[in-house]
Design an enzyme around this catalytic site. Structure first.
Site, PDB file in Angstrom:
ATOM      1  N   ASP A 153       5.866  48.947  45.568  1.00 56.83           N
ATOM      2  CA  ASP A 153       5.833  50.178  44.804  1.00 56.83           C
ATOM      3  C   ASP A 153       5.512  51.309  45.799  1.00 56.83           C
ATOM      4  O   ASP A 153       5.074  51.042  46.925  1.00 56.83           O
ATOM      5  CB  ASP A 153       4.729  50.016  43.747  1.00 56.83           C
ATOM      6  CG  ASP A 153       4.304  51.335  43.167  1.00 56.83           C
ATOM      7  OD1 ASP A 153       5.176  52.051  42.672  1.00 56.83           O
ATOM      8  OD2 ASP A 153       3.098  51.660  43.242  1.00 56.83           O
ATOM      9  N   ASP A 155       3.978  55.181  45.122  1.00 55.36           N
ATOM     10  CA  ASP A 155       2.719  55.911  44.898  1.00 55.36           C
ATOM     11  C   ASP A 155       1.561  54.950  44.640  1.00 55.36           C
ATOM     12  O   ASP A 155       1.682  54.035  43.833  1.00 55.36           O
ATOM     13  CB  ASP A 155       2.841  56.838  43.675  1.00 55.36           C
ATOM     14  CG  ASP A 155       3.826  57.969  43.913  1.00 55.36           C
ATOM     15  OD1 ASP A 155       4.990  57.670  44.230  1.00 55.36           O
ATOM     16  OD2 ASP A 155       3.427  59.144  43.768  1.00 55.36           O
ATOM     17  N   ASP A 161      -1.288  58.833  45.517  1.00 53.23           N
ATOM     18  CA  ASP A 161      -0.458  59.317  44.414  1.00 53.23           C
ATOM     19  C   ASP A 161       0.113  60.699  44.729  1.00 53.23           C
ATOM     20  O   ASP A 161      -0.633  61.630  45.031  1.00 53.23           O
ATOM     21  CB  ASP A 161      -1.313  59.376  43.142  1.00 53.23           C
ATOM     22  CG  ASP A 161      -0.455  59.391  41.900  1.00 53.23           C
ATOM     23  OD1 ASP A 161       0.754  59.109  42.004  1.00 53.23           O
ATOM     24  OD2 ASP A 161      -1.001  59.686  40.818  1.00 53.23           O
ATOM     25  N   THR A 189      10.506  51.993  43.685  1.00 56.36           N
ATOM     26  CA  THR A 189       9.660  53.069  43.168  1.00 56.36           C
ATOM     27  C   THR A 189      10.271  53.685  41.916  1.00 56.36           C
ATOM     28  O   THR A 189      11.493  53.639  41.732  1.00 56.36           O
ATOM     29  CB  THR A 189       9.476  54.156  44.259  1.00 56.36           C
ATOM     30  OG1 THR A 189       8.879  55.319  43.683  1.00 56.36           O
ATOM     31  CG2 THR A 189      10.792  54.565  44.887  1.00 56.36           C
ATOM     32  N   ASP A 342       1.404  62.219  35.441  1.00 61.64           N
ATOM     33  CA  ASP A 342       2.526  62.516  34.558  1.00 61.64           C
ATOM     34  C   ASP A 342       2.895  61.290  33.745  1.00 61.64           C
ATOM     35  O   ASP A 342       2.351  60.210  33.957  1.00 61.64           O
ATOM     36  CB  ASP A 342       3.738  62.985  35.399  1.00 61.64           C
ATOM     37  CG  ASP A 342       3.968  62.091  36.615  1.00 61.64           C
ATOM     38  OD1 ASP A 342       3.652  60.890  36.539  1.00 61.64           O
ATOM     39  OD2 ASP A 342       4.452  62.595  37.644  1.00 61.64           O
ATOM     40  N   LYS A 350      11.274  47.691  36.618  1.00 60.88           N
ATOM     41  CA  LYS A 350      11.193  47.093  37.963  1.00 60.88           C
ATOM     42  C   LYS A 350      11.658  45.638  37.996  1.00 60.88           C
ATOM     43  O   LYS A 350      11.958  45.128  39.068  1.00 60.88           O
ATOM     44  CB  LYS A 350       9.791  47.270  38.550  1.00 60.88           C
ATOM     45  CG  LYS A 350       9.531  48.728  38.924  1.00 60.88           C
ATOM     46  CD  LYS A 350       8.339  48.935  39.839  1.00 60.88           C
ATOM     47  CE  LYS A 350       8.132  50.440  40.059  1.00 60.88           C
ATOM     48  NZ  LYS A 350       7.081  50.761  41.021  1.00 60.88           N
ATOM     49  N   ASP A 374       0.500  48.754  41.963  1.00 62.27           N
ATOM     50  CA  ASP A 374      -0.819  49.111  41.425  1.00 62.27           C
ATOM     51  C   ASP A 374      -0.822  49.173  39.907  1.00 62.27           C
ATOM     52  O   ASP A 374      -1.874  49.384  39.309  1.00 62.27           O
ATOM     53  CB  ASP A 374      -1.263  50.480  41.976  1.00 62.27           C
ATOM     54  CG  ASP A 374      -0.363  51.601  41.486  1.00 62.27           C
ATOM     55  OD1 ASP A 374       0.832  51.596  41.844  1.00 62.27           O
ATOM     56  OD2 ASP A 374      -0.839  52.461  40.722  1.00 62.27           O
TER      57      ASP A 374
HETATM   58  P1  IMP Z   1       5.866  54.899  41.922  1.00 63.33           P
HETATM   59  O1  IMP Z   1       4.387  54.681  41.816  1.00 63.33           O
HETATM   60  O2  IMP Z   1       6.364  54.796  43.321  1.00 63.33           O
HETATM   61  O3  IMP Z   1       6.622  53.990  40.975  1.00 63.33           O
HETATM   62  O4  IMP Z   1       6.186  56.451  41.536  1.00 63.33           O
HETATM   63  C1  IMP Z   1       5.875  57.001  40.279  1.00 63.33           C
HETATM   64  C2  IMP Z   1       5.890  58.506  40.320  1.00 63.33           C
HETATM   65  O5  IMP Z   1       7.144  59.031  40.741  1.00 63.33           O
HETATM   66  C3  IMP Z   1       5.716  59.108  38.935  1.00 63.33           C
HETATM   67  O6  IMP Z   1       4.361  59.157  38.573  1.00 63.33           O
HETATM   68  C4  IMP Z   1       6.317  60.502  39.088  1.00 63.33           C
HETATM   69  O7  IMP Z   1       5.334  61.418  39.537  1.00 63.33           O
HETATM   70  C5  IMP Z   1       7.346  60.347  40.175  1.00 63.33           C
HETATM   71  N1  IMP Z   1       8.742  60.467  39.716  1.00 63.33           N
HETATM   72  C6  IMP Z   1       9.654  61.285  40.242  1.00 63.33           C
HETATM   73  N2  IMP Z   1      10.839  61.134  39.640  1.00 63.33           N
HETATM   74  C7  IMP Z   1      10.696  60.195  38.712  1.00 63.33           C
HETATM   75  C8  IMP Z   1      11.602  59.572  37.804  1.00 63.33           C
HETATM   76  O8  IMP Z   1      12.788  59.886  37.718  1.00 63.33           O
HETATM   77  N3  IMP Z   1      11.082  58.625  37.020  1.00 63.33           N
HETATM   78  C9  IMP Z   1       9.785  58.245  37.097  1.00 63.33           C
HETATM   79  N4  IMP Z   1       8.926  58.779  37.939  1.00 63.33           N
HETATM   80  C10 IMP Z   1       9.355  59.753  38.754  1.00 63.33           C
HETATM   81 MG    MG Z   2       2.467  53.193  41.866  1.00 66.36          MG
END
Ligand code: IMP
Ligand code: MG
Length: 417
Positions: A153, A155, A161, A189, A342, A350, A374
């Site tokens: 993943d 963030d 984050d 992601t 958000d 996933k 996470d």
């Molecule tokens: P991850 O933890 O890598 O899965 O990223 C999640 C974060 O990506 C979300 O909390 C958003 O802030 C950001 N994000 C940006 N574009 C998108 C989208 O199209 N779908 C979902 N999350 C997005």
């Molecule tokens: Mg994450």
């Protein structure tokens, strides 16, 4: 009348992992019986060490029993009767296991790191057990099947984050080490962009280091891909592009079942999610705007404000329930999750993203894949679905990801058995 049980369930179920809570409950008994503070006159160091050794022994026995229950559950999976396993009766929400979990050995390792059985005031915690499960999973992979693909993943797992992966991030040499061993790596992601520069911006430190690494062959460098929007946009390494990444057309990587996802359904599902998000934002008076994308819709805070955790959780549960209850929600997979700041609803999830990566690399088995993330709570969390496609490790910070990768390295290089 609403019962106390229902209130508890409604309030808490989405914030608990049933398996971890159950193990925590089992360990609480020897904690209470053996570890709890003695009278002051007994507090000399010899008896403390004795108490700790005794407690260690009891905890280890319990972990061995749970390990056996998981083996029995795996056997029931094999004969297509997972619902009948004893573990399933004890923990109804438990899913599938793709490898054995060496919980006794993992406990001994984590006890040596965290001194769990020396504690007399703080019982084995959620985090203790989460880390024991991670160690047990690494042991399962290394001892049983081997590991061909690690999916991460973004963030919170690779970087804080909302931050970017910069060149000083200690995870970079660890990812390069995985690639050097011939393993494949995918960043799976939710961040969903259709253009390579956006991903390059977020992953610049990693992409630049990969590109210039003298340790890796060209073939090994091509072992890194990025899957964005959970399962919607694939990018591969491209040394000729200024962004070092190139968009891979969907037709080259989608799973057969994904070709059945209709554009009309995608629009309809996102329309329902969007109106639900808008209604929720109005109802809760959120300082937020709605963002509609190709394959996602979300609410995010505006004007430097912050949406509270309770508001985020309420929003994600409302939108999830609304979309689930719609006809299109039963035809098309989607993922509603709380991103920490958000809330987003993505098409697919996933499990599809990880499976598409496995297929892209020629059909890597679930038993030889590890997803590190996470977000593993059952509602409002997007890494949870990866459990359908691979083994998993649940971390809570980028530093823990680094620790996990070092633990894997130690295990494989024989520094630990
Ligand atoms: P991850 O933890 O890598 O899965 O990223 C999640 C974060 O990506 C979300 O909390 C958003 O802030 C950001 N994000 C940006 N574009 C998108 C989208 O199209 N779908 C979902 N999350 C997005
Ligand atoms: Mg994450």
């Amino acid at each position: 009348m609403t019962t106390r049980y229902r209130v508890e369930y409604a309030l808490k179920s989405h914030r608990r992992d049933q398996l971890i809570e159950w193990i925590k409950g089992l360990l609480a008994v020897p904690f209470v019986l053996h570890s709890q503070p003695n009278a002051v006159y007994q507090e000399h160091s010899e008896s403390l060490i004795e108490v700790a050794a005794n407690t260690h022994q009891r905890y280890a026995e319990i972990m061995r029993d749970v390990e056996k229950l998981i083996l029995d559950h795996i056997e029931h999976q094999r004969i297509n009767a997972p619902g009948k396993s004893k573990l399933k009766l004890l923990v109804p929400s438990v899913g599938s296991f793709f490898t054995s979990l060496y919980l006794e050995d993992a406990f001994k390792y984590q006890d040596a790191q965290r001194f769990i059985s020396r504690r007399r005031f703080v019982a084995p915690s959620f985090n203790d057990i989460r880390l024991i499960l991670n160690s047990a999973q690494l042991l399962g992979l290394v001892r049983q099947h081997g590991l061909d693909l690690v999916t991460f993943d973004g963030d919170v797992t690779l970087y804080d984050d909302g931050s970017n992966l910069t060149d000083d991030n200690p995870v970079i040499p660890r990812i390069i080490r995985l690639l050097k061993k011939g393993r494949k790596v995918a960043i799976v992601t939710a961040a969903g962009y259709t253009e390579a520069p956006k991903y390059y911006g977020r992953l610049k430190g990693l992409m630049d280091s990969l590109h210039t690494s003298p340790q890796l062959t060209e073939h090994q460098k091509h072992g890194l891909i990025v899957m964005g929007g959970e399962s919607n946009f694939l990018f591969c390494y491209d040394p000729t592009s200024p962004d070092l990444l190139t968009y891979v057309p969907r037709s080259e990587w989608v799973l057969d079942e994904m070709t059945l996802w209709k554009e009309d359904d995608i629009t309809e599902l996102l329309d329902i999610a969007e109106s639900s998000l808008r209604a929720c934002a109005a109802n809760l008076n959120l300082p937020a705007a709605v963002l509609r994308k190709d394959r996602a819709v979300g609410v995010y805070p505006i004007n430097g404000s912050k949406i509270s955790r309770e508001q985020l959780e309420e929003t994600v549960l409302v939108v999830q329930n609304t979309v689930e209850g719609s006809a299109v929600g039963s035809r098309l997979p989607f993922c509603a999750f709380n991103g920490g700041r958000d809330v987003f609803v993505d098409i697919g999830d996933k499990s599809w993203g990880v499976r598409a990566c496995q297929q892209y690399f020629g059909g890597i088995e679930r038993t030889r894949t590890l997803h590190v993330g996470d977000q593993f709570l059952s509602a409002g969390a997007n890494d949870f679905k990866a459990r359908l496609a691979s083994t998993t490790a649940w971390i809570t910070s980028p530093a823990e990801t680094v620790q996990l990768l070092d633990e894997l390295e130690d295990l494989e290089s024989g520094n630990r058995s």
